[in-house]
Design a protein around this motif. Structure first.
Motif, PDB file in Angstrom:
ATOM      1  N   GLN B   4       0.820  -1.221   0.000  1.00 36.75           N
ATOM      2  CA  GLN B   4       0.000   0.000   0.000  1.00 36.75           C
ATOM      3  C   GLN B   4       0.849   1.265   0.000  1.00 36.75           C
ATOM      4  O   GLN B   4       0.539   2.246  -0.671  1.00 36.75           O
ATOM      5  CB  GLN B   4      -0.950   0.006   1.213  1.00 36.75           C
ATOM      6  N   ASP B   5       1.941   1.200   0.766  1.00 39.55           N
ATOM      7  CA  ASP B   5       2.821   2.361   0.833  1.00 39.55           C
ATOM      8  C   ASP B   5       3.509   2.602  -0.498  1.00 39.55           C
ATOM      9  O   ASP B   5       3.695   3.739  -0.933  1.00 39.55           O
ATOM     10  CB  ASP B   5       3.875   2.163   1.933  1.00 39.55           C
ATOM     11  N   LYS B   8       1.098   4.301  -2.756  1.00 47.91           N
ATOM     12  CA  LYS B   8       0.971   5.712  -2.382  1.00 47.91           C
ATOM     13  C   LYS B   8       2.189   6.503  -2.829  1.00 47.91           C
ATOM     14  O   LYS B   8       2.078   7.625  -3.321  1.00 47.91           O
ATOM     15  CB  LYS B   8       0.814   5.846  -0.860  1.00 47.91           C
ATOM     16  N   ASP B   9       3.347   5.901  -2.650  1.00 50.51           N
ATOM     17  CA  ASP B   9       4.587   6.566  -3.032  1.00 50.51           C
ATOM     18  C   ASP B   9       4.620   6.849  -4.527  1.00 50.51           C
ATOM     19  O   ASP B   9       4.945   7.953  -4.966  1.00 50.51           O
ATOM     20  CB  ASP B   9       5.774   5.685  -2.624  1.00 50.51           C
ATOM     21  N   ALA B  12       2.154   9.535  -5.331  1.00 50.41           N
ATOM     22  CA  ALA B  12       2.634  10.828  -4.849  1.00 50.41           C
ATOM     23  C   ALA B  12       3.666  11.397  -5.814  1.00 50.41           C
ATOM     24  O   ALA B  12       3.671  12.590  -6.115  1.00 50.41           O
ATOM     25  CB  ALA B  12       3.243  10.670  -3.456  1.00 50.41           C
ATOM     26  N   ARG B  26      -3.656   4.737 -11.352  1.00 49.60           N
ATOM     27  CA  ARG B  26      -3.779   4.116 -10.044  1.00 49.60           C
ATOM     28  C   ARG B  26      -3.575   2.608 -10.184  1.00 49.60           C
ATOM     29  O   ARG B  26      -2.864   1.980  -9.411  1.00 49.60           O
ATOM     30  CB  ARG B  26      -5.181   4.402  -9.494  1.00 49.60           C
ATOM     31  N   GLN B  30      -0.690  -0.103  -8.834  1.00 45.97           N
ATOM     32  CA  GLN B  30      -1.035  -1.323  -8.108  1.00 45.97           C
ATOM     33  C   GLN B  30      -0.381  -2.551  -8.729  1.00 45.97           C
ATOM     34  O   GLN B  30       0.163  -3.406  -8.034  1.00 45.97           O
ATOM     35  CB  GLN B  30      -2.554  -1.477  -8.105  1.00 45.97           C
TER      36      GLN B  30
END
Lengths: 141, 141
Positions: B4-5, B8-9, B12, B26, B30
DNA sequence: CTTCCTGCAAATCGTTTGCATCAGT
DNA sequence: ACTGATGCAAACGATTTGCAGGAAG
């Protein structure tokens, strides 16, 4: 090996593998015997076109592939994915230092596999090691 | 980093580079966060198609290229010239041991450039070192 | 004279581009 | 609303294939 001997050697290997010696193949041998760097199919095609204006791309491709399979040429995908060929050095295992500008290539004997301890229990098949740089001549310009 | 991180990274980094966060992007994040090997554009396309049947090849290509330029993905031409991508490890310099069967990849720290003395006066720019083998699992089959 | 090789043209594969529409900010 | 992202279709470059005529053995 002198250039003439290299050509004879290549032709002999084609012949002993059952391939016919055509003018186009004779010329391919000559091109690679007199070049020490990598050539793209287009480079080869262009050089052949000088003497055989009617040569076709597919003949070049067919013969390059055949010569690679036969081990007369080394096939090589560069960093950018582009395909190139070069007369193969059968003498001994080595790696290359390649000029990213002019693609002049220098061989060296050091092989990192000697010292390498690989993680996991992989059964090692193959390796690839190339160094890219700018050769002395290209630095001067 | 947890999956998950990682996602997000990646998102970002896209966002801070000024790119919009679309559903497709997105999903790309994943896919690469949950894969530790190399993926061809087709692999990625196939995985995306499951959730977005209408996704197009060019969107996949565009985003893969963009993500590579941004450094989120590593672009890589295999021995056969085929192009593949993988989530990039930004931590430190390393090389890969790649299974020729399943393409599972293990990183190792040893770098042959430390000890190498190169012939000629090349100004060294870059190098490429990969080891190919069969991983433990693929040997068992 | 037989078989392989060549050149042509067309097919194929992977990747990129132009453009109108759609969606993120 | 504005601007960038998407999907479509078409263009593109590199490589491969089918086929009829031509050359090597």
């Amino acid at each position: 090996m002198a250039e003439q001997d290299l050509i004879k050697d290549m032709l002999a290997r084609m012949s002993s593998s059952g391939w016919r010696i055509t003018d186009q193949r004779r010329m391919l041998a000559q091109i690679f015997a007199s070049s020490d760097g990598y050539l793209t199919p287009k480079d080869v095609y262009d050089q052949m076109s000088v003497k055989y204006p009617s040569v076709s791309f597919d003949t070049v491709y067919r013969n390059l592939r055949m010569l690679s399979e036969m081990g007369v040429l080394e096939q090589f995908y560069f960093m950018d994915g582009g395909l190139k060929f070069k007369g193969s050095c059968l003498k001994h295992h080595h790696h290359h230092l390649i000029c990213t500008n002019c693609e002049k290539t220098v061989a060296f004997d050091y092989c990192p596999m000697d010292k390498l301890e690989v993680p996991g229990n992989y059964k090692i098949i193959n390796h690839r090691f190339e160094v890219y740089g700018i050769c002395e001549q290209c630095q001067e310009v």
